[in-house]
Scaffold this active site. Structure first.
Site, mmCIF file in Angstrom:
data_model
loop_
_atom_site.group_PDB
_atom_site.id
_atom_site.type_symbol
_atom_site.label_atom_id
_atom_site.label_comp_id
_atom_site.label_asym_id
_atom_site.label_seq_id
_atom_site.Cartn_x
_atom_site.Cartn_y
_atom_site.Cartn_z
ATOM 1 N N GLU A 65 0.832 -1.201 0.000
ATOM 2 C CA GLU A 65 0.000 0.000 0.000
ATOM 3 C C GLU A 65 0.869 1.254 0.000
ATOM 4 O O GLU A 65 1.809 1.375 0.784
ATOM 5 C CB GLU A 65 -0.890 0.005 1.235
ATOM 6 C CG GLU A 65 -1.749 1.258 1.391
ATOM 7 C CD GLU A 65 -2.614 1.231 2.646
ATOM 8 O OE1 GLU A 65 -3.553 2.037 2.717
ATOM 9 O OE2 GLU A 65 -2.351 0.397 3.546
ATOM 10 N N LYS A 152 -8.867 3.428 -2.944
ATOM 11 C CA LYS A 152 -9.355 2.960 -1.653
ATOM 12 C C LYS A 152 -10.688 3.626 -1.329
ATOM 13 O O LYS A 152 -10.816 4.848 -1.337
ATOM 14 C CB LYS A 152 -8.319 3.288 -0.576
ATOM 15 C CG LYS A 152 -8.549 2.629 0.763
ATOM 16 C CD LYS A 152 -7.347 2.917 1.682
ATOM 17 C CE LYS A 152 -7.436 2.173 2.989
ATOM 18 N NZ LYS A 152 -6.236 2.395 3.830
ATOM 19 N N CYS A 186 -5.718 -2.594 2.386
ATOM 20 C CA CYS A 186 -5.657 -2.531 3.850
ATOM 21 C C CYS A 186 -7.015 -2.870 4.480
ATOM 22 O O CYS A 186 -7.569 -3.920 4.234
ATOM 23 C CB CYS A 186 -5.131 -1.169 4.290
ATOM 24 S SG CYS A 186 -4.342 -1.198 5.921
#
Length: 346
Positions: A65, A152, A186
């Site tokens: 990430e 995200k 994540c």
């Protein structure tokens, strides 16, 4: 963003004497640290790892990430409720400068690196659109094509102060000759509805770039592999204090009391898990480096004999998910001509 229609479809395995051809793919995770505030050096570092992975036969290479631009672990940005801090503004300016435009010159370079090394490349990056930043995953083909991106959907905790939210227009799963490829970043992996959307798109190579190096994270990755009937590749940075800018305010002092150069700030934990729940490689909590496994795509069918969460083990008559894939724009401009045409169609 390229659609899956532009991609080659998965090659059908034609049985020969009752035995299907090999479906083995070598996949590699790069567990390494960003070069903070130096995006060209970060891409140089990434290229060295990609070359190494490709030389060892990797067909897919995954990075953590925010690898390009940097995951801002412990950065303060002067944030406190009701407080505006000039030093924080300056830090955000530096962080914004390290982010990349998508598409842009850095994306073109990464595409070329993927082409030269004949790999599918999945890269975590901090994307900038105007002055809003996004935590993004970039996808590249071995032909040097930028396939597209995933932003995200939900930044976690103070990430929301510096990153914008993605929308449903960037949740792709790409149909490739090595498997159907997608990503969750994540703690998106803790969002069951998002996972379900990826399962419904047929994801087989489930990439999970993360900043979570906890041992508890391993349990989540194991669960997702079994739940989704897919291979899970989780990539986390291994960072030491020496990798961060030399300024005490870059790290929350209550988290990291040890300021020694070699003290570990992010312990990695990159891992590769099969749809049957077998840990194939990793987790590596020790150092920077490559985590590699040879995966058998036939394990997906083996796993889904008993459980297919969006197929034979679903109950759409009782539970049903709707996903909005329309881009979310804050401003839409409509010209007089367009408005007149719209009115005439009513």
């Amino acid at each position: 963003m390229s659609s899956t229609k532009d991609m080659s479809t998965v090659q059908n395995a034609t049985p020969f004497n009752g035995v299907a051809p090999s479906t083995t793919v070598r996949v590699t995770i790069v567990q390494s640290s960003t070069v903070y505030n130096d995006t060209p050096a970060t891409i140089d570092k990434a290229e060295k790892y990609i070359v190494e992975a490709a030389s060892k036969g990797a067909e897919l290479v995954l990075f953590p990430e925010g690898f390009i631009g940097g995951y801002p672990r412990g950065f303060r940005f002067g944030l406190a409720v009701g407080v505006h801090n000039e030093e924080g503004r300056d830090e955000f300016r530096k962080y914004h400068a390290s982010a990349i435009h998508v598409p842009g010159p850095e994306v073109a370079r990464l595409a070329d690196v993927a082409r030269k090394n004949h790999v599918y490349l999945v890269m975590g990056a901090i994307e900038k659109e105007g002055y809003t930043l996004y935590c993004t995953v970039l996808f590249f083909s071995p032909q040097g094509q930028f396939l597209g991106k995933h932003r995200k959907l939900m930044p976690t905790s103070l990430e929301r102060c510096i990153w914008g939210q993605g929308d449903g227009s960037t949740i792709p799963v790409y149909d490739t000759p090595i498997g159907k490829l997608g990503a969750a970043i994540c703690w998106e992996n803790r969002m069951p509805l998002y996972r379900t959307a990826l399962y419904a798109k047929g994801i087989e190579l489930y990439c999970a770039p993360t900043a979570d190096g906890s041992k508890e994270w391993q349990s989540s990755m194991l669960h997702i592999a079994i739940e989704g009937g897919c291979f899970v590749l989780s990539a986390c940075q291994f960072c030491q204090r020496k990798h961060f800018p030399d300024h005490p305010d870059y790290l929350f002092t209550d988290w990291y009391d040890d300021k020694e150069h070699d003290s570990i700030v992010s312990q990695g934990g990159s891992v590769i898990i099969s749809p049957l729940g077998q840990v194939l490689a990793g987790p590596n909590f020790e150092s920077e480096g490559l985590v590699t496994a040879d995966i058998d795509l036939g394990d997906i069918a083996r796993a889904k004999l008993y459980f297919d969460s969006v197929g034979h083990y679903s109950r759409p008559d009782v539970l049903h998910l709707t996903v909005n894939e329309h881009p979310r724009k804050s401003v839409t401009f409509v010209t007089k001509v367009e408005k007149a045409e719209d009115d005439s169609n009513k």
